[in-house]
Design a protein around this motif. Sequence first.
Motif, PDB file in Angstrom:
ATOM      1  N   LYS A 229     -28.032 -10.985 132.455  1.00  0.00           N
ATOM      2  CA  LYS A 229     -28.844 -11.685 131.449  1.00  0.00           C
ATOM      3  C   LYS A 229     -29.889 -12.578 132.130  1.00  0.00           C
ATOM      4  N   ARG A 230     -29.543 -13.051 133.319  1.00  0.00           N
ATOM      5  CA  ARG A 230     -30.419 -13.938 134.081  1.00  0.00           C
ATOM      6  C   ARG A 230     -31.775 -13.285 134.350  1.00  0.00           C
ATOM      7  N   ARG A 231     -31.711 -12.020 134.731  1.00  0.00           N
ATOM      8  CA  ARG A 231     -32.941 -11.277 135.033  1.00  0.00           C
ATOM      9  C   ARG A 231     -33.824 -11.174 133.781  1.00  0.00           C
ATOM     10  N   VAL A 232     -33.198 -10.891 132.649  1.00  0.00           N
ATOM     11  CA  VAL A 232     -33.939 -10.763 131.390  1.00  0.00           C
ATOM     12  C   VAL A 232     -34.635 -12.080 131.059  1.00  0.00           C
ATOM     13  N   LEU A 233     -33.916 -13.194 131.214  1.00  0.00           N
ATOM     14  CA  LEU A 233     -34.483 -14.511 130.928  1.00  0.00           C
ATOM     15  C   LEU A 233     -35.707 -14.776 131.802  1.00  0.00           C
ATOM     16  N   MET A 234     -35.580 -14.526 133.112  1.00  0.00           N
ATOM     17  CA  MET A 234     -36.673 -14.835 134.035  1.00  0.00           C
ATOM     18  C   MET A 234     -37.912 -14.012 133.724  1.00  0.00           C
ATOM     19  N   LEU A 235     -37.725 -12.736 133.396  1.00  0.00           N
ATOM     20  CA  LEU A 235     -38.877 -11.891 133.101  1.00  0.00           C
ATOM     21  C   LEU A 235     -39.542 -12.308 131.790  1.00  0.00           C
ATOM     22  N   ALA A 236     -38.741 -12.803 130.834  1.00  0.00           N
ATOM     23  CA  ALA A 236     -39.273 -13.121 129.507  1.00  0.00           C
ATOM     24  C   ALA A 236     -39.977 -14.474 129.435  1.00  0.00           C
ATOM     25  N   LEU A 237     -39.641 -15.402 130.327  1.00  0.00           N
ATOM     26  CA  LEU A 237     -40.260 -16.728 130.266  1.00  0.00           C
ATOM     27  C   LEU A 237     -41.767 -16.631 130.503  1.00  0.00           C
ATOM     28  N   PRO A 238     -42.567 -17.415 129.783  1.00  0.00           N
ATOM     29  CA  PRO A 238     -44.010 -17.391 130.046  1.00  0.00           C
ATOM     30  C   PRO A 238     -44.299 -17.876 131.460  1.00  0.00           C
ATOM     31  N   ASN A 239     -45.271 -17.250 132.117  1.00  0.00           N
ATOM     32  CA  ASN A 239     -45.569 -17.543 133.522  1.00  0.00           C
ATOM     33  C   ASN A 239     -46.493 -18.760 133.604  1.00  0.00           C
ATOM     34  N   ILE A 240     -45.923 -19.963 133.425  1.00  0.00           N
ATOM     35  CA  ILE A 240     -46.767 -21.153 133.288  1.00  0.00           C
ATOM     36  C   ILE A 240     -46.480 -22.243 134.320  1.00  0.00           C
ATOM     37  N   THR A 241     -45.559 -21.991 135.266  1.00  0.00           N
ATOM     38  CA  THR A 241     -45.372 -22.925 136.377  1.00  0.00           C
ATOM     39  C   THR A 241     -45.239 -22.129 137.665  1.00  0.00           C
TER      40      THR A 241
END
Length: 398
Positions: A229-241
């Motif tokens: 699930k960790r991988r899914v979360l990281m890919l889904a987060l907006p790339n803003i930092t």
Amino acid sequence: MAMFDDFDIITQEDLEDIKELISTQDLPTAVNVIKEFLEKQDLVELNVGVTGESGSGKSTFVNAFRGLGDEEEGSAQTGPVETTMEPKAYLHPKYQNVKVWDLPGIGTPNFKADEYLKLVEFERYDFFIIIASDRFRECHTQLAKEIMRMGKRFYFVRSKIELSIDAEKRKKSFDQKRTLHIIREDGEKGLRKIGIEDPVVFLISSFELGKYDLNLLQERMEQELPQHKRRVLMLALPNITLEINEKKKKALEENIGKVALLSALVATTPLPGLSVAVDIAIVKREIETYYSTFGLDDPSLQKLCERSGKTIDEFKSLMKSPLIGGLNPASILPLAGAAFLVVAENAVEYAVSLIPLLGTVVAGGMSYMTVSKMLRRALNDIAEDARIVLMASVQTEV
């Protein structure tokens, strides 16, 4: 072979099934089999429940978490009064397996946490975000305790933090770091008073999501989620930092060995032309994922333009990846160093794969190394472009 060391999701039976399919079907079908298999890993679902009192900014957070503004197509309805009467799932615009749920408001006079969780079907969520725009109240702690009792994770988020900062800025003695510390401490002290041990409060502005505690929140969620699930979360987060940019790169990097192994498997099948065709299909699909994940695809760049006032051409002029002109065999093949090396590799693969055992090892190994090299180079280039674009969009120096 060493290439199997990091291959921890796809089973040996899966590999045998694919090999059998490839050996009995024509080239286009075989390529599709591989592509479909790669897509399987994108079916892991992530369900995030967002709850809090009416007017606390739940819906705006639901939108921001998915990289959307409040008035964009597909956004959750927002307003000063409660607009959510029953749980509503909002799909991530790029990852349809990620659902962010806008849950009905809590805090009514007759609120009962156990009944509420039954109403919203507690079991479906991987974790809960509990939002307050001011002080945390008894309804928040009631809910947190019930979630804890039922064995799920939750995170306290203090929203609309930009309003608190703006109010404090009027004071001559304003110090942002100190102000944030005071707000966080106040929230945690309030939660302790009403019965939560060791609370952690994350300060978030849904309108400026990249500021304040977003990195701390994603780190905590990442630590506590199961690996798949960790991988899914990281890919889904907006790339803003910059931190999220780097973690996205690591999450994508972890997949390279798995993708290359599929290519190696294809290389052991003696069908002329199969390996290069599949390698290009695999590499193209992964690179498209890289662009989308880092927000460098045209729709994402267009949204960035609207927020930053820059044009797509301005952003693209900063990018250095040779793939920015488009993805096709002519732009992909040079990633391996030189196109003729891959063509030569294909001829050797076909010859050696006809020799039992030894041929399998050599052919698979060559394909594995070629695809790994291509993807690592592409990922490094695209992640660096994403970093440059991110810094240009916020006009901040690293």
